[in-house]
Design an enzyme around this catalytic site. Sequence first.
Site: not given
Length: 609
Positions: A2, A27, A75, A101-102, A482, A486, A489, A505, A604
Amino acid sequence: MCGIVGYIGNKQAVNVICDGLEKLEYRGYDSAGVAVVNGDSKVNWAKKQGRLSGLEAVLEQSPIEGTVGIGHTRWATHGAPSDINSHPHLNMSETIAVVHNGIIENYMEIRERLTAEGYVFKSETDTEVAVHLIDKYYEGDLLQAVYKAVAEFRGAYALGVVSSNHPGELVAVRKESPLIVGVGEGEYFIASDVPAILKYTRNVYYLENDEVVYVKDGKIQILDAEQNVVDKELKVVEWDIEAASKGGYDHFMMKEIYDQPQAIRDTLLRRLDENRMIRLDDIKLTKEDLDGIQKMYIVACGTAYHAGLVGKYAIEKLAKVPVEVDIASEFRYSDPFIDEHTLLIVVSQSGETADTLAAMKLAKSKGARVLAITNVVGSSVAREAHDVFYTWAGPEVAVASTKAYTAQMIAFYMIALDFAFKKGTITLERYHELVNNIEALAPLVEEILADKAQIEKMAEDMKDAQNAFYLGRGVDFTTAREAALKLKEISYIYTEAFAAGELKHGPIALIDQGTPVLSIVTQDALQEKMISNIKEVKARGAFVIAIAKKGDTEIAKVADDLFYIPEAEDLLMPVLAVIPTQLISYYVSIARGNDVDKPRNLAKSVTVE
Ligand code: AGP
């Protein structure tokens, strides 16, 4: 994570605080609030679910005057986004306000104790225990009450505290969660991060753990846990304002790549109890439930799907349970076998991906138990699931997912350990060994990130490529997939991942003179095979960049370029191996002049089919 902002000086606090919160919305942004003291008998406050603009609209309608205050942009980690769960939180008499925050890990035991003493809680948050505990210890001295309260906390917290009984005072505390102090002309600021205060001052103190800021009547003291004055050096921040909105990085993606060590620590450490056993409070699956599961699926999209592939390895290897992994858009139309003996694990950073949600609803309609791994508290996926594992990676803004991916892998390792322990397929010694090895990943990621200059040069060599290939075997093939996603994209280079054993093959027909082939080689048992595959593609002209474990001298004999990563046990290597591939993608995208954070054609969160 946060965002916290506090102010004490001669300006209107609300204006300074809202300015600062706006710079910290990266944040967290599911709700926001302010608390101001101005001589009134109570704290004046306003807080609201939604973006900061919603709070600003409220303040427009009902202004709050005053030159001392605290603010917060949230958050959510405990308690879904809502007006009541927003910060600040106040004591019952509304004379003390706190922003946090935490995560206060032992908040439930404190909440139960305070409730028994007559305190009435309004929210579902861990933060609210802080303000009631300060109230409990308040006997006219705000600073002493704060010291007594935080002495009982376990976990991570940055706190801002004001009180209508002390209009000339501002108190702040730092433990694990970052907090800085800005020093202006006769005014002081507290904030989670520098961007919040750059408009007003570049002079800052960076607080260390257990340090307490106490501003009273225009004078500031920074104290340690024993209330001794700490002599701190005032630093001057060099950041430019633009970069500051991304935490000092040029792009959100780079910030989020560098957030990964903290995301790994936050996702793991806050779930370890005093015996270093994993405590999954939001997952109620018992041994009996697990013994009744006859079919287990992992379903997701994109990067989250790749995390699911790692999850399959972890659950099968540790809990000895067969797992099928599928992409959500295929799963939902494949008429999968689902009944009340099925466990469906869905993975979604945003928690709003349409195909993943649809897969969940299909499975639930057929009686399956659904466990969700998501990064957004209160998201649709979280609300639809029977059990939830929240990754605490903080908001991920860049379209290309990085820290959510590594946090999802950590989540799977922890879930696999939990299942294995409940099913008795792992010894306690091996359990603790793995917990220690997972914890050791964060500093190893930091070690890789410190080496980014070498990767930047590698990326330079790749920037004009028409296509690129990633190779891997076993769990390295998952990393290759992955990595290929990345790169494609955000660089727009056609990139494909192959299981190295498949080259003969068909795919090897694609290899031409100078074709970049990136080979992930971290699995001991497969290293020799990978060396053979590298020789095959080199014989056809490929330029091979290998990502391998430090000390692997054999790979150095065959690769054209090499990036060594630290060693961890094979199962955990995907967390380390993906880091250089994220950086390669970032630098190639930059070299090609692309919009790294917002690549073309992509969103997103894919909330449509
Ligand atoms: C990741 O880099 C991609 N942007 C994309 O594949 C993403 O992982 C996918 O859309 C799933 O999103 P979710 O995790 O929010 O469900």
